[in-house]
Motif scaffolding. Structure first.
Motif, PDB file in Angstrom:
ATOM      1  N   ALA A  97       0.869  -1.180   0.000  1.00  0.00           N
ATOM      2  CA  ALA A  97       0.000   0.000   0.000  1.00  0.00           C
ATOM      3  C   ALA A  97       0.905   1.230   0.000  1.00  0.00           C
ATOM      4  CB  ALA A  97      -0.894   0.009   1.237  1.00  0.00           C
ATOM      5  N   ASP A  98       0.477   2.295  -0.662  1.00  0.00           N
ATOM      6  CA  ASP A  98       1.276   3.516  -0.692  1.00  0.00           C
ATOM      7  C   ASP A  98       1.026   4.395   0.528  1.00  0.00           C
ATOM      8  OD1 ASP A  98       2.611   3.608  -3.506  1.00  0.00           O
ATOM      9  OD2 ASP A  98       0.581   2.917  -3.851  1.00  0.00           O
ATOM     10  N   GLU A  99      -0.171   4.302   1.081  1.00  0.00           N
ATOM     11  CA  GLU A  99      -0.524   5.093   2.262  1.00  0.00           C
ATOM     12  C   GLU A  99      -1.544   4.312   3.071  1.00  0.00           C
ATOM     13  OE1 GLU A  99       0.173   7.024   4.621  1.00  0.00           O
ATOM     14  OE2 GLU A  99       0.140   8.985   3.608  1.00  0.00           O
ATOM     15  N   TYR A 100      -1.493   4.474   4.388  1.00  0.00           N
ATOM     16  CA  TYR A 100      -2.433   3.791   5.280  1.00  0.00           C
ATOM     17  C   TYR A 100      -3.050   4.860   6.171  1.00  0.00           C
ATOM     18  CZ  TYR A 100      -4.231  -0.108   8.132  1.00  0.00           C
ATOM     19  OH  TYR A 100      -5.036  -1.019   8.778  1.00  0.00           O
ATOM     20  N   ILE A 101      -4.343   5.133   5.972  1.00  0.00           N
ATOM     21  CA  ILE A 101      -5.035   6.179   6.722  1.00  0.00           C
ATOM     22  C   ILE A 101      -6.076   5.542   7.628  1.00  0.00           C
ATOM     23  CG2 ILE A 101      -6.487   8.232   6.545  1.00  0.00           C
ATOM     24  CD1 ILE A 101      -5.310   8.721   3.781  1.00  0.00           C
ATOM     25  N   VAL A 102      -6.028   5.922   8.894  1.00  0.00           N
ATOM     26  CA  VAL A 102      -6.966   5.378   9.874  1.00  0.00           C
ATOM     27  C   VAL A 102      -8.156   6.327  10.022  1.00  0.00           C
ATOM     28  CG1 VAL A 102      -7.270   4.622  12.265  1.00  0.00           C
ATOM     29  CG2 VAL A 102      -5.087   4.226  11.097  1.00  0.00           C
TER      30      VAL A 102
END
Length: 219
Positions: A97-102
């Motif tokens: 994944a390029d970014e992981y946003i919660v």
């Protein structure tokens, strides 16, 4: 901006809000409410970026991310999920994944991240073949995210093979196409170049067609 985004989110209200924010910035948004629907889109359409929830009906986000990376190593994927444990975040990045946003996240911040990834992604022409990714502008060659050190001739030869994938290439055609009719070196030098490239590719892709030449093909 006319970029096409796949938004995969099973929570209808959140999906509609996110889609509306993206559409205001002139993105084309395709919505999927479960993993099975998303996979159909992924296998049949081309997207510039994917926003992917993790907890999805039918096929979960982990499996979808694996499918995406088998199909395309370069497309930006932003994970958007309520699962915020360290193990989940590390697994997301491990699966590329390029970014992981919660969640929860500001929609303005989400749109800003989408714009940033598309800006970076569009900095140069990118060619992919199997797990090889070549950025034409920077001449950067990567396999599964790891850069390869290639000489100028090795780079030119690998790119030539990929642009002529599926074709059997004789030594004479390779030399004429890459280094011109006036090349006065040993024709067998091509074999040495290919041997070095094969080693760096761990023996994958470039095949010898006995008595004729070479061909590149996916494993």
């Amino acid at each position: 901006m006319d970029k096409k985004i796949l938004l995969v989110e099973d929570e209808w209200k959140l999906r509609r809000i996110a889609a509306d924010f993206l559409k205001r910035e002139n993105f084309r948004v395709v919505e999927a409410g479960d993993g099975e629907e998303a996979l159909d889109f992924i296998l049949t359409e081309k997207f510039d970026l994917i926003i992917l929830d993790l907890m999805l009906p039918k096929i979960n986000g982990w499996e979808l991310l694996k499918e995406i990376r088998e199909k395309d190593l370069t497309i930006p994927v932003i994970m958007l999920t309520a699962r915020g444990s360290e193990d989940d975040i590390l697994k997301g990045y491990e699966l590329k994944a390029d970014e992981y946003i919660v969640k929860p996240v500001s929609m303005k911040v989400l749109v800003a991240k989408v714009k940033a990834f598309l800006r970076i992604h569009n900095m140069g022409e990118v060619i992919t073949f199997g797990n090889i990714v070549i950025n034409i502008d920077s001449r950067d060659v990567k396999i599964e995210g790891v850069s390869l050190e290639l000489s100028q001739k090795e780079y030119e030869l690998l790119l030539f093979f990929i642009k002529n994938k599926g074709q059997v290439l004789s030594r004479e055609r390779i030399i004429t196409s890459l280094w011109g009719y006036d090349y006065d070196g040993d024709i067998r030098a091509v074999d040495s170049q290919i041997k070095r490239i094969r080693k760096k590719l761990e023996g994958k892709y470039i095949k010898t067609i006995r008595g004729v030449g070479y061909k590149i093909e996916e494993e």
